[in-house]
Write an enzyme that holds these catalytic residues in place. Sequence first.
Site, short mmCIF file in Angstrom:
data_model
loop_
_atom_site.label_atom_id
_atom_site.label_comp_id
_atom_site.label_asym_id
_atom_site.label_seq_id
_atom_site.Cartn_x
_atom_site.Cartn_y
_atom_site.Cartn_z
N THR A 1 95.76 100.80 2.56
CA THR A 1 95.67 101.51 1.49
C THR A 1 96.25 100.92 0.41
O THR A 1 95.70 100.90 -0.78
CB THR A 1 96.34 102.75 1.95
OG1 THR A 1 95.91 103.70 2.90
CG2 THR A 1 96.69 103.64 0.63
N CYS A 2 97.52 100.27 0.54
CA CYS A 2 98.20 99.67 -0.57
C CYS A 2 97.15 98.29 -1.04
O CYS A 2 97.06 98.39 -2.42
CB CYS A 2 99.42 98.84 -0.13
SG CYS A 2 100.01 98.03 -1.33
N SER A 3 96.63 97.44 -0.13
CA SER A 3 95.88 96.51 -0.60
C SER A 3 94.44 96.81 -1.44
O SER A 3 94.18 96.42 -2.43
CB SER A 3 95.23 95.56 0.53
OG SER A 3 96.53 95.10 1.11
N HIS B 1 96.38 100.34 -4.28
CA HIS B 1 97.39 100.05 -5.32
C HIS B 1 97.60 98.76 -6.09
O HIS B 1 97.56 98.61 -7.26
CB HIS B 1 98.55 100.28 -4.62
CG HIS B 1 98.95 101.51 -3.64
ND1 HIS B 1 99.69 101.58 -2.71
CD2 HIS B 1 98.55 102.81 -4.15
CE1 HIS B 1 99.71 102.96 -2.32
NE2 HIS B 1 98.88 103.56 -3.22
N VAL B 2 97.04 97.82 -5.13
CA VAL B 2 97.23 96.16 -5.67
C VAL B 2 96.34 96.19 -6.76
O VAL B 2 96.78 95.55 -7.95
CB VAL B 2 97.20 95.29 -4.76
CG1 VAL B 2 97.16 94.09 -5.14
CG2 VAL B 2 98.61 95.46 -3.67
#
Length: 56
Positions: A39-41, A44-45
């Site tokens: 999810t972050c990759s 967000h990123v």
Amino acid sequence: MALIAVGDVIPEGILTYFDEQDQLQKVIIFGVPGAFTPTCSLKHVPGFIEKEGEMK
């Protein structure tokens, strides 16, 4: 691996590196929820990369 918890104090310091032209560059450290997760990759990123110029 040591985790950073809410309320922990990060030691004071200045982080820098030399770029390809031997120019000294500052480093910014930031955290995101769920770092190193899919999810972050995926969510967000990309926003940080897209707004890189504004953050500089």
